[in-house]
Design an enzyme around this catalytic site. Structure first.
Site, PDB file in Angstrom:
ATOM      1  CD1 TRP A   5      28.734  47.206  21.919  1.00 17.85           C
ATOM      2  CD2 TRP A   5      27.163  47.388  23.259  1.00 17.85           C
ATOM      3  NE1 TRP A   5      28.285  45.968  21.947  1.00 17.85           N
ATOM      4  CE2 TRP A   5      27.045  46.447  23.052  1.00 17.85           C
ATOM      5  CE3 TRP A   5      26.546  47.870  23.648  1.00 17.85           C
ATOM      6  CZ2 TRP A   5      26.541  45.265  23.558  1.00 17.85           C
ATOM      7  CZ3 TRP A   5      25.342  47.025  24.819  1.00 17.85           C
ATOM      8  CH2 TRP A   5      26.156  46.009  24.881  1.00 17.85           C
ATOM      9  NE  ARG A  24      40.844  55.037  20.070  1.00 16.41           N
ATOM     10  CZ  ARG A  24      41.591  54.610  19.734  1.00 16.41           C
ATOM     11  NH1 ARG A  24      42.121  54.897  19.317  1.00 16.41           N
ATOM     12  NH2 ARG A  24      40.940  53.710  19.932  1.00 16.41           N
ATOM     13  CD  GLN A  45      49.111  54.553  61.184  1.00 16.46           C
ATOM     14  OE1 GLN A  45      49.154  52.952  60.647  1.00 16.46           O
ATOM     15  NE2 GLN A  45      49.355  54.897  62.576  1.00 16.46           N
ATOM     16  CG  LEU A  67      30.971  56.292  51.045  1.00 14.06           C
ATOM     17  CD1 LEU A  67      31.974  56.555  51.212  1.00 14.06           C
ATOM     18  CD2 LEU A  67      29.819  56.289  49.424  1.00 14.06           C
ATOM     19  N   GLY A  68      31.396  51.497  52.761  1.00 21.11           N
ATOM     20  CA  GLY A  68      30.480  50.241  52.745  1.00 21.11           C
ATOM     21  C   GLY A  68      29.566  50.159  52.501  1.00 21.11           C
ATOM     22  N   GLY A  69      28.049  49.985  53.609  1.00 21.43           N
ATOM     23  CA  GLY A  69      27.370  49.302  52.895  1.00 21.43           C
ATOM     24  C   GLY A  69      26.320  49.987  51.967  1.00 21.43           C
ATOM     25  CD  GLU A  96      35.108  56.648  21.923  1.00 20.93           C
ATOM     26  OE1 GLU A  96      35.360  56.280  20.468  1.00 20.93           O
ATOM     27  OE2 GLU A  96      33.887  56.676  21.711  1.00 20.93           O
ATOM     28  CB  THR A 140      39.701  47.611  25.724  1.00 21.56           C
ATOM     29  OG1 THR A 140      40.424  46.743  24.727  1.00 21.56           O
ATOM     30  CG2 THR A 140      38.317  46.943  24.820  1.00 21.56           C
ATOM     31  CG  PHE A 167      46.519  45.412  17.854  1.00 22.39           C
ATOM     32  CD1 PHE A 167      46.042  45.589  18.629  1.00 22.39           C
ATOM     33  CD2 PHE A 167      48.186  46.016  18.202  1.00 22.39           C
ATOM     34  CE1 PHE A 167      45.797  46.704  19.125  1.00 22.39           C
ATOM     35  CE2 PHE A 167      47.648  47.272  18.475  1.00 22.39           C
ATOM     36  CZ  PHE A 167      46.800  47.176  19.176  1.00 22.39           C
TER      37      PHE A 167
END
Length: 387
Positions: free
Chosen positions: A166, A247, A283, A342-344, A367, A369, A387
């Site tokens: 990654w 970060r 509304q 925005l719908g579809g 950086e 989770t 941790f």
């Protein structure tokens, strides 16, 4: 007087003249050079590398480093504003600048020798040399101490074996900042493209950060001269110090993505007419839009204070964790809400919301989770390491 819908608390007035000039310059670049091409680049899964010379010419690579090494000597707030305006275009572009500046140039500057600084930093500032940062491994993720990459002394050299996963810019990088276990603890090395046994592979089939190059790095007995070892740091504090720099920028970047989504949603809901009135006249839509503006304003104030603390030399890693956690969560939630408004139409990359929502799935993960940053704050509050 009407308020700026994207700056309800007039945060711009809190910026210095230089900071405002930096933001305006990068905003123009994003508007004129990034936005016209980034949707197609995302669709094609292509990093727009034709923009690198312009990014470098604007001084956006290593902008906070001293001028003697090719940097711009800008303060932390200015760097944050650079990240914000670039991510308003696309997270992939901000990721490129963040990796080059915070994860590659910074460790050479902070942990390298003067010879290493002069050898690489000026060319990195001009974009002539592209870097990548190799810490994450396929099995390790949030536990960097579990890395399996090893560096063993062999005379005056080191032999490095292992792999990294990654890695932004990995497939095209000229140098790679690699962290490996040694007999003296974790150390950093600068690997150069073309070294025998050093290979890369592009990661395909991504649905996030498609306008960014991501790869895997492989090391098979790569012989690295000791002059390529970063001499001034040992242990996890080396890579974690780099991540803290990155970060910080990520705490600003998602604000830009959120602003882009809100901007689009405001225009769309005013124009789209349903049941005899604009969607913006309902509304339910106004409550959603108002809540987005509230969360953006909170994120802006958080980032600005974070920057002021950094410039004053008072920044603590836990504060960066809180800002990264808050602002990434804020932005991804807003991107999803805007997609819904925005719908579809919101599922197509002709609109920005779905692209930012998909990108932010990566930003909220890399950086550190969201869970890691929550546990950092939990440890700070309780004094107990969970941790």
């Amino acid at each position: 007087m009407s308020l700026n819908p994207f700056d309800l608390f007039d945060i711009r007035s809190l910026l210095s003249e230089e900071e405002r000039a930096v933001q305006a310059t990068v905003a123009r670049f994003t508007d004129t050079r990034v936005l016209p091409i980034i949707g197609d680049a995302f669709d094609e899964g292509r990093f727009p590398d034709e923009l690198i010379p312009e990014i470098a010419a604007l001084g956006l690579l290593g902008s906070s480093l001293p001028e003697q090494y090719g940097g711009g000597g800008l303060n932390a707030v200015s760097y944050g504003l650079i990240c914000q305006e670039l991510e308003r275009g696309d997270s992939g572009l901000r990721s490129f600048v963040s990796v080059q500046s915070s994860l590659c140039m910074y460790p050479i500057y902070a942990y390298g020798s003067e010879e290493q600084r002069l050898r690489w930093l000026p060319d990195m500032a001009t974009g002539k040399v592209i870097g990548c940062f190799g810490l994450t491994e396929a099995h390790g993720g949030s536990d960097p101490a579990a890395m399996k990459t090893r560096a063993v002394r062999d005379g005056g050299d080191w032999l490095i074996n292992g792999s990294k996963m990654w890695i932004t810019s990995g497939p095209v990088a000229d140098i790679a900042i690699i962290w490996a276990h040694t007999e003296d603890g974790i150390q950093g090395f600068v690997l150069e493209k073309g070294m025998a046994g050093f290979s890369t592979q592009e990661i395909k089939h991504k649905m996030s950060l498609r306008a960014s190059l991501t790869g895997a790095l492989f090391f098979d007995n790569v012989r690295v001269p000791d002059r390529n070892r970063l001499p001034n740091v040992q242990g996890l504090k080396g890579p974690l110090g780099c991540l803290n720099q990155a970060r910080y920028g990520i705490s600003w970047g998602p604000i830009g993505a959120a602003v882009a989504c809100l901007d689009e949603a405001l225009a769309y809901t005013k124009q789209r007419v349903l049941f005899g009135r604009p969607v913006a006249a309902t509304q339910s839509a106004q409550i959603k839009l108002a809540d987005m503006a509230r969360r953006i304003t909170t994120g802006q104030l958080l980032a600005l204070q974070l920057g002021r603390l950094k410039d004053a030399g008072q920044l603590q890693p836990q504060q960066v964790s809180l800002a990264k956690w808050n602002n990434c969560r804020m932005a991804i939630d807003i991107a999803r809400e805007c997609r819904d408004l925005l719908g579809g139409a919101g599922i197509t990359t002709e609109h920005v919301a779905i692209r930012h929502a998909l990108n932010l799935e990566s930003v909220i993960t890399y950086e550190g989770t969201e869970t890691v940053h929550q546990l950092v704050i939990g440890r700070e509050l309780t004094g107990i390491n969970a941790f």
